[in-house]
Design a protein around this motif. Structure first.
Motif, PDB file in Angstrom:
ATOM      1  N   THR A 154       0.852  -1.183   0.000  1.00  0.00           N
ATOM      2  CA  THR A 154       0.000   0.000   0.000  1.00  0.00           C
ATOM      3  C   THR A 154       0.887   1.232   0.000  1.00  0.00           C
ATOM      4  O   THR A 154       1.800   1.333   0.829  1.00  0.00           O
ATOM      5  N   ARG A 155       0.630   2.119  -0.930  1.00  0.00           N
ATOM      6  CA  ARG A 155       1.371   3.373  -1.002  1.00  0.00           C
ATOM      7  C   ARG A 155       0.555   4.460  -0.321  1.00  0.00           C
ATOM      8  O   ARG A 155      -0.582   4.722  -0.697  1.00  0.00           O
ATOM      9  N   ASP A 156       1.114   5.059   0.732  1.00  0.00           N
ATOM     10  CA  ASP A 156       0.412   6.114   1.450  1.00  0.00           C
ATOM     11  C   ASP A 156       0.598   7.442   0.716  1.00  0.00           C
ATOM     12  O   ASP A 156       1.688   7.725   0.205  1.00  0.00           O
ATOM     13  N   PRO A 157      -0.448   8.271   0.657  1.00  0.00           N
ATOM     14  CA  PRO A 157      -0.340   9.565  -0.029  1.00  0.00           C
ATOM     15  C   PRO A 157       0.787  10.450   0.513  1.00  0.00           C
ATOM     16  O   PRO A 157       1.316  11.289  -0.222  1.00  0.00           O
ATOM     17  N   SER A 158       1.157  10.239   1.778  1.00  0.00           N
ATOM     18  CA  SER A 158       2.211  11.085   2.358  1.00  0.00           C
ATOM     19  C   SER A 158       3.614  10.669   1.931  1.00  0.00           C
ATOM     20  O   SER A 158       4.596  11.319   2.298  1.00  0.00           O
ATOM     21  N   GLY A 159       3.718   9.531   1.181  1.00  0.00           N
ATOM     22  CA  GLY A 159       5.009   9.236   0.577  1.00  0.00           C
ATOM     23  C   GLY A 159       5.771   8.041   1.092  1.00  0.00           C
ATOM     24  O   GLY A 159       6.967   7.921   0.867  1.00  0.00           O
ATOM     25  N   PHE A 160       5.084   7.111   1.777  1.00  0.00           N
ATOM     26  CA  PHE A 160       5.775   5.883   2.194  1.00  0.00           C
ATOM     27  C   PHE A 160       4.966   4.681   1.739  1.00  0.00           C
ATOM     28  O   PHE A 160       3.793   4.783   1.368  1.00  0.00           O
ATOM     29  N   THR A 161       5.623   3.513   1.761  1.00  0.00           N
ATOM     30  CA  THR A 161       5.001   2.272   1.282  1.00  0.00           C
ATOM     31  C   THR A 161       5.014   1.227   2.388  1.00  0.00           C
ATOM     32  O   THR A 161       6.031   1.044   3.062  1.00  0.00           O
ATOM     33  N   VAL A 162       3.870   0.563   2.576  1.00  0.00           N
ATOM     34  CA  VAL A 162       3.772  -0.555   3.514  1.00  0.00           C
ATOM     35  C   VAL A 162       3.681  -1.837   2.698  1.00  0.00           C
ATOM     36  O   VAL A 162       2.798  -1.968   1.846  1.00  0.00           O
ATOM     37  N   ARG A 163       4.587  -2.761   2.950  1.00  0.00           N
ATOM     38  CA  ARG A 163       4.583  -4.050   2.263  1.00  0.00           C
ATOM     39  C   ARG A 163       4.335  -5.165   3.277  1.00  0.00           C
ATOM     40  O   ARG A 163       5.114  -5.317   4.220  1.00  0.00           O
ATOM     41  N   MET A 164       3.270  -5.915   3.064  1.00  0.00           N
ATOM     42  CA  MET A 164       3.051  -7.135   3.841  1.00  0.00           C
ATOM     43  C   MET A 164       3.651  -8.262   3.005  1.00  0.00           C
ATOM     44  O   MET A 164       3.138  -8.605   1.939  1.00  0.00           O
ATOM     45  N   LEU A 165       4.759  -8.789   3.473  1.00  0.00           N
ATOM     46  CA  LEU A 165       5.577  -9.660   2.634  1.00  0.00           C
ATOM     47  C   LEU A 165       5.175 -11.127   2.690  1.00  0.00           C
ATOM     48  O   LEU A 165       5.148 -11.812   1.663  1.00  0.00           O
ATOM     49  N   SER A 166       4.910 -11.633   3.898  1.00  0.00           N
ATOM     50  CA  SER A 166       4.659 -13.071   4.005  1.00  0.00           C
ATOM     51  C   SER A 166       3.953 -13.393   5.316  1.00  0.00           C
ATOM     52  O   SER A 166       3.989 -12.608   6.270  1.00  0.00           O
ATOM     53  N   ALA A 167       3.299 -14.567   5.329  1.00  0.00           N
ATOM     54  CA  ALA A 167       2.705 -15.122   6.540  1.00  0.00           C
ATOM     55  C   ALA A 167       2.956 -16.622   6.504  1.00  0.00           C
ATOM     56  O   ALA A 167       2.263 -17.355   5.799  1.00  0.00           O
ATOM     57  N   GLU A 168       3.968 -17.051   7.227  1.00  0.00           N
ATOM     58  CA  GLU A 168       4.404 -18.450   7.174  1.00  0.00           C
ATOM     59  C   GLU A 168       3.915 -19.216   8.398  1.00  0.00           C
ATOM     60  O   GLU A 168       4.141 -18.785   9.533  1.00  0.00           O
ATOM     61  N   PRO A 169       3.256 -20.370   8.205  1.00  0.00           N
ATOM     62  CA  PRO A 169       2.790 -21.160   9.339  1.00  0.00           C
ATOM     63  C   PRO A 169       3.959 -21.620  10.225  1.00  0.00           C
ATOM     64  O   PRO A 169       4.989 -22.073   9.705  1.00  0.00           O
ATOM     65  N   VAL A 170       3.785 -21.491  11.535  1.00  0.00           N
ATOM     66  CA  VAL A 170       4.817 -21.957  12.473  1.00  0.00           C
ATOM     67  C   VAL A 170       4.246 -22.979  13.453  1.00  0.00           C
ATOM     68  O   VAL A 170       4.895 -23.349  14.425  1.00  0.00           O
ATOM     69  N   GLY A 171       3.021 -23.464  13.170  1.00  0.00           N
ATOM     70  CA  GLY A 171       2.417 -24.490  14.011  1.00  0.00           C
ATOM     71  C   GLY A 171       1.306 -23.961  14.896  1.00  0.00           C
ATOM     72  O   GLY A 171       1.262 -22.773  15.232  1.00  0.00           O
ATOM     73  N   ASP A 172       0.379 -24.838  15.250  1.00  0.00           N
ATOM     74  CA  ASP A 172      -0.717 -24.524  16.163  1.00  0.00           C
ATOM     75  C   ASP A 172      -1.600 -23.387  15.664  1.00  0.00           C
ATOM     76  O   ASP A 172      -2.136 -22.605  16.453  1.00  0.00           O
ATOM     77  N   GLY A 173      -1.728 -23.274  14.339  1.00  0.00           N
ATOM     78  CA  GLY A 173      -2.611 -22.255  13.788  1.00  0.00           C
ATOM     79  C   GLY A 173      -2.052 -20.844  13.788  1.00  0.00           C
ATOM     80  O   GLY A 173      -2.781 -19.888  13.528  1.00  0.00           O
ATOM     81  N   VAL A 174      -0.760 -20.718  14.064  1.00  0.00           N
ATOM     82  CA  VAL A 174      -0.123 -19.398  14.159  1.00  0.00           C
ATOM     83  C   VAL A 174       0.753 -19.158  12.934  1.00  0.00           C
ATOM     84  O   VAL A 174       1.418 -20.077  12.451  1.00  0.00           O
ATOM     85  N   ASN A 175       0.767 -17.934  12.444  1.00  0.00           N
ATOM     86  CA  ASN A 175       1.644 -17.544  11.348  1.00  0.00           C
ATOM     87  C   ASN A 175       2.688 -16.540  11.812  1.00  0.00           C
ATOM     88  O   ASN A 175       2.414 -15.703  12.683  1.00  0.00           O
ATOM     89  N   SER A 176       3.867 -16.626  11.231  1.00  0.00           N
ATOM     90  CA  SER A 176       4.888 -15.599  11.402  1.00  0.00           C
ATOM     91  C   SER A 176       4.730 -14.619  10.240  1.00  0.00           C
ATOM     92  O   SER A 176       4.906 -14.983   9.081  1.00  0.00           O
ATOM     93  N   VAL A 177       4.359 -13.397  10.574  1.00  0.00           N
ATOM     94  CA  VAL A 177       4.041 -12.382   9.570  1.00  0.00           C
ATOM     95  C   VAL A 177       5.192 -11.392   9.481  1.00  0.00           C
ATOM     96  O   VAL A 177       5.730 -10.953  10.507  1.00  0.00           O
ATOM     97  N   ARG A 178       5.562 -11.048   8.262  1.00  0.00           N
ATOM     98  CA  ARG A 178       6.660 -10.103   8.057  1.00  0.00           C
ATOM     99  C   ARG A 178       6.161  -8.895   7.267  1.00  0.00           C
ATOM    100  O   ARG A 178       5.542  -9.037   6.208  1.00  0.00           O
ATOM    101  N   ALA A 179       6.436  -7.715   7.819  1.00  0.00           N
ATOM    102  CA  ALA A 179       6.015  -6.464   7.188  1.00  0.00           C
ATOM    103  C   ALA A 179       7.224  -5.554   7.012  1.00  0.00           C
ATOM    104  O   ALA A 179       8.198  -5.627   7.775  1.00  0.00           O
TER     105      ALA A 179
END
Length: 231
Positions: A154-179
């Motif tokens: 997502t590109r914010d109008p104020s001039g920065f970008t947010v990238r949600m890169l990945s969500a990798e399963p780590v067990g027990d229904g939980v994901n490791s999310v990287r932004a």
């Protein structure tokens, strides 16, 4: 200064980083969206709000400007240093015990999706124990596709970008999310553990804490108004 990380959490970039991987300087730059308007429309004017996980006050300050009283809680002293005009309390949310009741308790920033079930239970129990019998709890949930529509940016109008890169399963229904947050002069990353919850699972977690959904405040179901189950 970097505080000791919670297991499974990491943050990189300039400045202090909180135990859950949030960079203080980054959050001080992030703009507030329509959250204050959603909150204002769901609670009585002038209400006393207990804000759990306030960070640098991104929502605290607009709520104060709208005439609310805010007690702001965060486990990061560096975050709380940026909060002005509110009573601040430093400590973990899940063990908070103020012996007070509030018109509104707010649990935003998708904290209800924390990977640790016991921490989530503690947070929701704190919501229930601190809300007045005729009060409400406002909770921010993840969107339906947060863990599947990846990578996305997502590109914010104020001039920065947010990238949600990945969500990798780590067990027990939980994901490791990287932004990743990319500004012209700095880049921050955050890695955190998140547990996707269906609407049914979310409502079951509320019921376990003695809460029930009053209504979903937004069409996407991200903002929820809950009330004590006996209300």
């Amino acid at each position: 200064m970097t505080t000791e990380m919670r297991a499974g959490y990491e943050g990189t970039g300039p400045g202090a980083v909180t135990p859950d991987g949030c960079a203080v300087e980054l959050y001080a730059r992030l703009p507030v969206g329509d959250e204050p308007d959603i909150i204002s429309g769901a609670v009585p004017a002038g209400a006393h709000i207990l804000e759990l996980g306030c960070g640098v006050g991104r929502m605290t300050h607009p709520l104060l400007e709208r005439g609310f009283t805010v007690t702001a809680v965060d486990e990061s002293a560096e975050m709380l240093e940026r909060v002005l005009g509110a009573r601040t309390i430093c400590g973990p949310i899940e063990t908070l015990s103020l012996g007070e009741k509030f018109d509104v308790v707010m649990l935003a920033s998708f904290l209800v999706h924390t990977g640790d079930v016991e921490v989530r239970r503690g947070m929701l129990d704190v919501c229930r124990s601190h809300v007045a019998d005729d009060g409400c709890v406002l909770i921010q949930r993840e969107g339906e596709d947060y863990h599947t529509n990846l990578p996305r940016e997502t590109r914010d109008p104020s001039g920065f970008t947010v990238r949600m890169l990945s969500a990798e399963p780590v067990g027990d229904g939980v994901n490791s999310v990287r932004a990743e947050y990319v500004f012209p002069d700095a880049i921050w990353t955050q890695t955190f553990l998140a547990r996707p919850l269906t609407k049914g699972q979310f409502e079951e977690a509320l019921a376990e804490a003695g809460l029930k959904v009053d209504r979903y405040l937004t069409e996407d179901g991200i903002w929820v108004r809950a009330v004590p189950a006996g209300a």
